[in-house]
Design a protein around this motif. Structure first.
Motif, mmCIF file in Angstrom:
data_model
loop_
_atom_site.group_PDB
_atom_site.id
_atom_site.type_symbol
_atom_site.label_atom_id
_atom_site.label_comp_id
_atom_site.label_asym_id
_atom_site.label_seq_id
_atom_site.Cartn_x
_atom_site.Cartn_y
_atom_site.Cartn_z
ATOM 1 N N ASP A 82 0.832 -1.212 0.000
ATOM 2 C CA ASP A 82 0.000 0.000 0.000
ATOM 3 C C ASP A 82 0.864 1.259 0.000
ATOM 4 O O ASP A 82 0.626 2.203 -0.742
ATOM 5 N N TRP A 85 2.597 1.767 -3.381
ATOM 6 C CA TRP A 85 1.698 2.326 -4.401
ATOM 7 C C TRP A 85 1.474 3.823 -4.194
ATOM 8 O O TRP A 85 1.485 4.620 -5.128
ATOM 9 N N LYS A 89 2.395 6.083 -7.416
ATOM 10 C CA LYS A 89 1.192 6.156 -8.262
ATOM 11 C C LYS A 89 1.121 7.365 -9.193
ATOM 12 O O LYS A 89 0.472 7.282 -10.238
ATOM 13 N N ILE A 96 4.905 -1.714 -9.166
ATOM 14 C CA ILE A 96 5.110 -2.237 -7.812
ATOM 15 C C ILE A 96 6.047 -3.436 -7.925
ATOM 16 O O ILE A 96 5.791 -4.360 -8.695
ATOM 17 N N ALA A 129 -1.160 -6.406 -5.020
ATOM 18 C CA ALA A 129 -0.502 -5.387 -5.849
ATOM 19 C C ALA A 129 -1.229 -5.220 -7.185
ATOM 20 O O ALA A 129 -1.371 -4.101 -7.695
ATOM 21 N N TYR A 132 -3.905 -2.657 -7.782
ATOM 22 C CA TYR A 132 -3.511 -1.272 -8.065
ATOM 23 C C TYR A 132 -3.070 -1.065 -9.509
ATOM 24 O O TYR A 132 -3.345 -0.041 -10.104
ATOM 25 N N THR A 133 -2.298 -2.045 -10.026
ATOM 26 C CA THR A 133 -1.723 -1.864 -11.367
ATOM 27 C C THR A 133 -1.436 -3.217 -12.018
ATOM 28 O O THR A 133 -1.225 -4.217 -11.314
#
Ligand code: ZN
Length: 394
Positions: A82, A85, A89, A96, A129, A132-133
């Protein structure tokens, strides 16, 4: 068409773990911009959970660069991921990079986990992960001392959970080129690779083999290399970026591999780093050391005068060295001396240039020819590179 190898630069993360190479936030940004000019594909900007300073610098670098991937490193733990990121970001293309040890010795003594638990943790971390991406890299720490079939199991789990890049680190610099080549081949055959899956390597130089191992891995199919400028890094350092790149370029006949590196920026990048961390480039350093293109023996000098290729496999200009542009001697003015010391990484005020001017004159009385290394030695005796950049140090 030739294949391309992605150059993943970790000067600002692994490199900074080199004793005495700590950089402040402004210095990291300056170096990150230089890396962008150099043409690296990915910058690993730091380890955001490690400290507030690390987090802030990863975030600042993410905002400072304009057209490059920025990776943050994190353990395979939710709060690390977290935080990572959060730091990357806002970069042009965030990545990541999460890692977990897979060797028996690391699993038992460092993690206190069973192999099954490590597989579960891999699954959990990568899928977290991947929320997120899609740009997730997974590293099997100490891969070169891991059991090959266990590595296959862990990496296949990571691919399934959403990892696009699989990194095979030789964390302790233990492997040998032929063995590492075979390991990469084995993984290429056994893994459930998708079209966009990339095998990466990260080699340490404890036995002086980081570059050789990286090139052996490329030969076996790895398409990302993690390296650092001048090879700085933990203990004996990482694979030197300039050596990997010039190895591929000089022996294109053998590898048929491209990189995005602007080779003329290699020497300026090593110089910039040296200036920032206040550590000189060793004179005997391959590619960028002051002696790398110096010919001492009469037989060699004779050959080079007749045809440079007799003893030179690459030109100084191809790596951005223009040391012969300004020849320093008895008749040099202070402007020439100022330019020369700047080229060598020093920023001096008028009074300091005056002191160098006198020193050069004195030297010229004793020595017929003055080389860059003479000027550098004289300069480093009087001024430290780091001290000249003290304005930006906090
Ligand atoms: Zn490392």
């Amino acid at each position: 068409m030739s294949d391309k190898v992605m150059i993943f630069d970790t000067t600002l993360r692994d490199g900074e773990q080199s004793p005495g190479a700590t950089m402040n936030i402004d210095e990291k940004i300056r170096m990150a911009r230089q890396l962008e000019t150099l043409g690296v594909d990915i910058i690993e900007a730091g380890f955001p959970i490690a400290s507030k300073g690390d987090f802030e610098s990863v975030r600042a670098i993410s905002e400072a660069v304009s057209d490059i991937q920025v990776a943050g490193l994190c353990r395979s733990v939710t709060k690390d991921i977290d935080r990572c990121w959060e730091a990357v970001k806002d970069s042009p293309e965030p990545r990541i990079h999460t890692f977990l040890a897979t060797s028996p010795i690391h699993m038992e003594y460092k993690l206190g986990k069973t192999p099954d638990q490590v597989v579960e943790m891999t699954e959990a971390a990568v899928s977290h992960a991947a929320k997120y991406t899609s740009n997730v890299e997974f590293s099997a720490e100490d891969a070169s001392r891991s059991e090959w079939d266990f590595l296959v199991r862990v990496f296949n789990t990571a691919i399934k959970a959403g990892a696009r890049t699989l990194n095979v680190p030789d964390t302790v610099g233990y492997t040998q080129p032929h063995e590492f080549h075979d390991l990469i081949r084995y993984l290429m055959e056994k893994l459930d690779m998708k079209d966009d899956t990339v095998i990466s390597v990260h080699c340490h130089n404890d036995l002086g083999l980081a570059v050789a191992n990286s090139l052996a891995a490329i030969r076996a199919g790895a398409r990302q290399v993690e390296c650092t400028v001048s090879g700085i890094g933990e203990r004996a350092g990482n694979a030197a970026l300039e050596e990997v790149v010039m190895g591929l370029n000089t022996r294109k006949d053998l590898y048929d591999i491209e990189t995005g590196i602007v080779t003329e920026q290699l020497y300026p990048s090593c110089r910039r780093l040296s200036q920032i961390i206040g550590q000189p480039i060793p004179p005997y350093k391959a590619i960028v050391g002051t002696n790398a293109f110096a010919h001492e023996s009469g037989v060699h000098q004779d050959g080079v005068i007749k045809n440079r290729q007799t003893y030179e496999i690459m030109t100084p200009a191809s790596i951005g060295r223009h040391g012969t542009d300004i020849v320093i001697g008895k008749h040099s003015g202070s402007h020439a001396i100022k330019r020369k010391v700047e080229e060598l990484g020093y920023t001096l005020d008028d009074e300091q240039v005056g002191a160098m001017f006198d020193a050069v004159k004195e030297l010229a009385d004793k020595k017929e020819q003055i080389y860059d290394e003479d000027v550098e030695a004289s300069c480093s005796k009087r001024f430290t590179v780091a001290a000249t950049s003290s304005a930006s140090r906090t």
